[in-house]
Write a protein that holds these residues in place. Structure first.
Motif, PDB file in Angstrom:
ATOM      1  N   LEU A  42       0.844  -1.201   0.000  1.00  0.00           N
ATOM      2  CA  LEU A  42       0.000   0.000   0.000  1.00  0.00           C
ATOM      3  C   LEU A  42       0.875   1.247   0.000  1.00  0.00           C
ATOM      4  N   VAL A  43       0.683   2.092  -1.015  1.00  0.00           N
ATOM      5  CA  VAL A  43       1.375   3.378  -1.106  1.00  0.00           C
ATOM      6  C   VAL A  43       0.413   4.440  -0.597  1.00  0.00           C
ATOM      7  N   THR A  44       0.730   5.050   0.530  1.00  0.00           N
ATOM      8  CA  THR A  44      -0.226   5.991   1.128  1.00  0.00           C
ATOM      9  C   THR A  44       0.479   6.891   2.128  1.00  0.00           C
ATOM     10  N   ASN A  45      -0.308   7.750   2.753  1.00  0.00           N
ATOM     11  CA  ASN A  45       0.167   8.590   3.858  1.00  0.00           C
ATOM     12  C   ASN A  45      -1.021   8.919   4.757  1.00  0.00           C
ATOM     13  N   GLN A  46      -0.916   9.991   5.505  1.00  0.00           N
ATOM     14  CA  GLN A  46      -1.976  10.334   6.470  1.00  0.00           C
ATOM     15  C   GLN A  46      -3.295  10.678   5.790  1.00  0.00           C
ATOM     16  N   ASN A  66      -4.623  -8.689   2.962  1.00  0.00           N
ATOM     17  CA  ASN A  66      -3.326  -9.136   3.464  1.00  0.00           C
ATOM     18  C   ASN A  66      -2.254  -8.099   3.123  1.00  0.00           C
ATOM     19  N   LEU A  67      -2.174  -7.066   3.955  1.00  0.00           N
ATOM     20  CA  LEU A  67      -1.135  -6.056   3.765  1.00  0.00           C
ATOM     21  C   LEU A  67       0.210  -6.612   4.197  1.00  0.00           C
ATOM     22  N   THR A  68       1.195  -6.483   3.326  1.00  0.00           N
ATOM     23  CA  THR A  68       2.525  -7.001   3.649  1.00  0.00           C
ATOM     24  C   THR A  68       3.607  -5.928   3.630  1.00  0.00           C
ATOM     25  N   ALA A  69       3.310  -4.756   3.055  1.00  0.00           N
ATOM     26  CA  ALA A  69       4.302  -3.675   3.008  1.00  0.00           C
ATOM     27  C   ALA A  69       3.585  -2.345   2.810  1.00  0.00           C
ATOM     28  N   LEU A  70       4.180  -1.296   3.364  1.00  0.00           N
ATOM     29  CA  LEU A  70       3.682   0.057   3.196  1.00  0.00           C
ATOM     30  C   LEU A  70       4.763   0.891   2.500  1.00  0.00           C
ATOM     31  N   PHE A  71       4.314   1.861   1.717  1.00  0.00           N
ATOM     32  CA  PHE A  71       5.221   2.751   0.992  1.00  0.00           C
ATOM     33  C   PHE A  71       4.744   4.178   1.193  1.00  0.00           C
ATOM     34  N   SER A  72       5.681   5.125   1.324  1.00  0.00           N
ATOM     35  CA  SER A  72       5.289   6.513   1.577  1.00  0.00           C
ATOM     36  C   SER A  72       5.926   7.451   0.558  1.00  0.00           C
ATOM     37  N   TYR A 100       8.400   1.590   3.498  1.00  0.00           N
ATOM     38  CA  TYR A 100       9.484   1.906   2.579  1.00  0.00           C
ATOM     39  C   TYR A 100       9.292   3.319   2.033  1.00  0.00           C
ATOM     40  N   SER A 101      10.278   4.157   2.234  1.00  0.00           N
ATOM     41  CA  SER A 101      10.198   5.521   1.736  1.00  0.00           C
ATOM     42  C   SER A 101      10.498   5.563   0.245  1.00  0.00           C
ATOM     43  N   LEU A 102       9.627   6.233  -0.497  1.00  0.00           N
ATOM     44  CA  LEU A 102       9.856   6.479  -1.915  1.00  0.00           C
ATOM     45  C   LEU A 102      10.260   7.937  -2.140  1.00  0.00           C
ATOM     46  N   TYR A 103      10.771   8.545  -1.081  1.00  0.00           N
ATOM     47  CA  TYR A 103      11.304   9.906  -1.182  1.00  0.00           C
ATOM     48  C   TYR A 103      12.546   9.988  -0.306  1.00  0.00           C
ATOM     49  N   GLY A 104      13.454   9.065  -0.575  1.00  0.00           N
ATOM     50  CA  GLY A 104      14.692   9.006   0.182  1.00  0.00           C
ATOM     51  C   GLY A 104      15.807   8.555  -0.728  1.00  0.00           C
ATOM     52  N   SER A 105      16.335   7.366  -0.451  1.00  0.00           N
ATOM     53  CA  SER A 105      17.417   6.845  -1.287  1.00  0.00           C
ATOM     54  C   SER A 105      16.920   6.340  -2.626  1.00  0.00           C
ATOM     55  N   THR A 106      15.622   6.093  -2.737  1.00  0.00           N
ATOM     56  CA  THR A 106      15.046   5.650  -4.002  1.00  0.00           C
ATOM     57  C   THR A 106      13.645   6.236  -4.156  1.00  0.00           C
ATOM     58  N   ALA A 107      13.238   6.439  -5.413  1.00  0.00           N
ATOM     59  CA  ALA A 107      11.893   6.955  -5.677  1.00  0.00           C
ATOM     60  C   ALA A 107      10.945   5.861  -6.129  1.00  0.00           C
ATOM     61  N   ALA A 108      11.470   4.656  -6.343  1.00  0.00           N
ATOM     62  CA  ALA A 108      10.654   3.559  -6.862  1.00  0.00           C
ATOM     63  C   ALA A 108      10.881   2.304  -6.031  1.00  0.00           C
ATOM     64  N   PRO A 109       9.844   1.477  -5.875  1.00  0.00           N
ATOM     65  CA  PRO A 109      10.025   0.222  -5.140  1.00  0.00           C
ATOM     66  C   PRO A 109      11.102  -0.655  -5.779  1.00  0.00           C
ATOM     67  N   ILE A 139       3.802   7.424 -10.684  1.00  0.00           N
ATOM     68  CA  ILE A 139       4.438   7.058 -11.953  1.00  0.00           C
ATOM     69  C   ILE A 139       5.618   6.133 -11.705  1.00  0.00           C
ATOM     70  N   GLU A 140       6.435   6.444 -10.706  1.00  0.00           N
ATOM     71  CA  GLU A 140       7.582   5.585 -10.401  1.00  0.00           C
ATOM     72  C   GLU A 140       7.119   4.204  -9.921  1.00  0.00           C
ATOM     73  N   VAL A 141       6.036   4.169  -9.172  1.00  0.00           N
ATOM     74  CA  VAL A 141       5.468   2.884  -8.738  1.00  0.00           C
ATOM     75  C   VAL A 141       5.016   2.079  -9.958  1.00  0.00           C
ATOM     76  N   MET A 142       4.361   2.743 -10.911  1.00  0.00           N
ATOM     77  CA  MET A 142       3.907   2.067 -12.124  1.00  0.00           C
ATOM     78  C   MET A 142       5.079   1.517 -12.924  1.00  0.00           C
ATOM     79  N   ARG A 143       6.135   2.302 -13.056  1.00  0.00           N
ATOM     80  CA  ARG A 143       7.309   1.837 -13.803  1.00  0.00           C
ATOM     81  C   ARG A 143       7.951   0.622 -13.131  1.00  0.00           C
ATOM     82  N   SER A 144       8.054   0.677 -11.805  1.00  0.00           N
ATOM     83  CA  SER A 144       8.615  -0.454 -11.074  1.00  0.00           C
ATOM     84  C   SER A 144       7.718  -1.681 -11.201  1.00  0.00           C
ATOM     85  N   ALA A 145       6.410  -1.462 -11.182  1.00  0.00           N
ATOM     86  CA  ALA A 145       5.470  -2.579 -11.308  1.00  0.00           C
ATOM     87  C   ALA A 145       5.612  -3.272 -12.651  1.00  0.00           C
ATOM     88  N   VAL A 146       5.834  -2.516 -13.723  1.00  0.00           N
ATOM     89  CA  VAL A 146       6.055  -3.119 -15.030  1.00  0.00           C
ATOM     90  C   VAL A 146       7.308  -3.993 -14.996  1.00  0.00           C
TER      91      VAL A 146
END
Length: 398
Positions: A42-46, A66-72, A100-109, A139-146
């Protein structure tokens, strides 16, 4: 190859007077087959909440997902990090799930982040303005998903500042993380609609499903939906700030403060040297509809943009009087020209940053050439009209 699928049976009732429900609730009510038996990231925030204010993590887990990971995204999972501040990955203390932060060392999963994920849900509160980075994260999530063979499901939300389109069109040569799509400053789209557009125009080719928000129409603002307002980031504290944001955000690319570090960020701009009397006279003389201006003093505290921390500033405050008449992008041009006229040596364009926000070099050049606001804004019309034609195949709501 899928370029954007919409869950069937929802679009036909979008104009109903029934309560507006975000895609999160629609998923739970009638589209659970999309996540049944899957390990879900799940990619989300507050801002990922339902009409009752319950957070997506709690809503999904209560429904048996069945949530197994969160992304922010930018600002972090709880939305407290400053704009542009890099955010580290961490662990959610309540659920024990990795965030997992998508605004730190990486922008994509990454491979590791997706090792325990079969499908990705994206539930992010976009603000209806080109400069906001949540669509870039999607967009970065979509690219990684492909790359990793995963499906992406956008749990769509209403555009809080309606479906109105205003401002100039981004020059594709100036695409960046704060402007990945050739859209106007106020684009009038939801995150799901933008994702559909990006999937086609950026040739991402994601297996993309958008679960629409139910009963939202393009004329509706956030306060007409019944969905609680949650600040999408630390300096956008109310709906009026979001309405001003397509215009006042341009001042981030100048020497002036936009009020970060105050309760009225993006409602106001200021600097210690600003001659508010002279600037206000020029701005008021433009007789802009739907907005009034007043002189104000404010002091940024921990502003996050390094502009005038703990310094008393002279400022101009904007107040919306008529949402339908107000054009924040035109208003910003009038204000920029007024500041330039009174303080030609102090407006202080931060060229690269301003041009990325403005979607090209033309706006800055026009202001430096002291052109009229009318001549600048009139040039935007054809691009905006072509945009509205271009996006029709990707729109979900009436």
């Amino acid at each position: 190859m899928a370029f954007g699928l919409v869950v069937l049976g929802l679009v036909s009732i979008l104009s109903s007077p029934e309560p507006v429900r975000p895609g999160l609730e629609v998923l739970i009510r009638d589209s659970m087959h999309l996540v049944a038996g899957r390990r879900v990231g799940l990619v989300t925030n507050q801002g990922g909440i339902d009409r009752a204010g319950a957070h997506a993590v709690d809503v999904l887990r209560a429904a048996g997902v069945n949530l197994t990971a969160l992304f922010s995204p930018e600002h972090g999972f709880r939305g407290t990090a400053d704009p542009g501040e890099k955010v580290a990955s961490t662990v959610d203390r309540t659920t024990g799930l990795p965030i997992y932060s998508l605004y730190g060392s990486t922008a994509a999963p990454t491979d590791t982040m997706l090792s325990n994920v079969d499908v990705l849900l994206v539930d992010l509160p976009d603000v209806g303005t080109r400069y906001y980075t949540y669509i870039s994260t999607a967009i970065e999530v979509m690219r990684s998903a492909v790359k990793h063979g995963r499906r992406v499901i956008i749990l769509d939300r209403p555009n809080p500042i309606s479906g109105r389109v205003q401002g100039n069109l981004l020059d594709p040569a100036f695409r960046s993380f704060i402007g990945p799509l050739a859209v106007p400053m106020r684009h009038g789209m939801t995150l799901g609609e933008q994702a559909r557009l990006a999937n086609r125009e950026l040739e991402i080719g994601a297996d993309l499903v958008v679960v629409p928000a139910q009963h939202w129409t393009r004329s509706m603002y956030g306060d007409a939906t019944g969905i609680p307002f949650v600040p999408p980031s630390p300096n956008l504290q109310d709906l009026e700030a979001l309405i001003h944001y397509p215009g006042t955000c341009l001042f981030e690319g100048t020497a002036l403060s936009v009020g970060r570090g105050t309760p009225a960020a993006y409602h106001q701009v200021g600097a210690p040297w600003l001659d508010t009397t002279r600037v206000l006279a020029l701005v008021r003389g433009a007789r802009l509809p739907g907005v009034v201006f007043e002189g104000v003093g404010f002091t940024p505290v921990r502003p996050g943009d390094a502009k005038f921390p703990n310094v008393a500033l002279r400022g101009i405050r904007l107040r919306v009087t008529d949402r339908e008449a107000y054009d924040p992008t035109r208003t910003a041009v009038v204000m920029l020209l007024a500041v330039r006229a009174v303080h030609p040596d102090q407006i202080g364009f931060i060229e690269r940053h301003f041009d990325l926000l403005a979607g090209g070099i033309r706006l800055r050049q026009a202001i430096l050439a002291d052109r009229t606001a009318e001549s600048i804004v009139s040039e935007w019309t054809s691009g905006r009209e072509s945009f509205e034609t271009r996006i029709r195949p990707f729109l979900i709501y009436r």
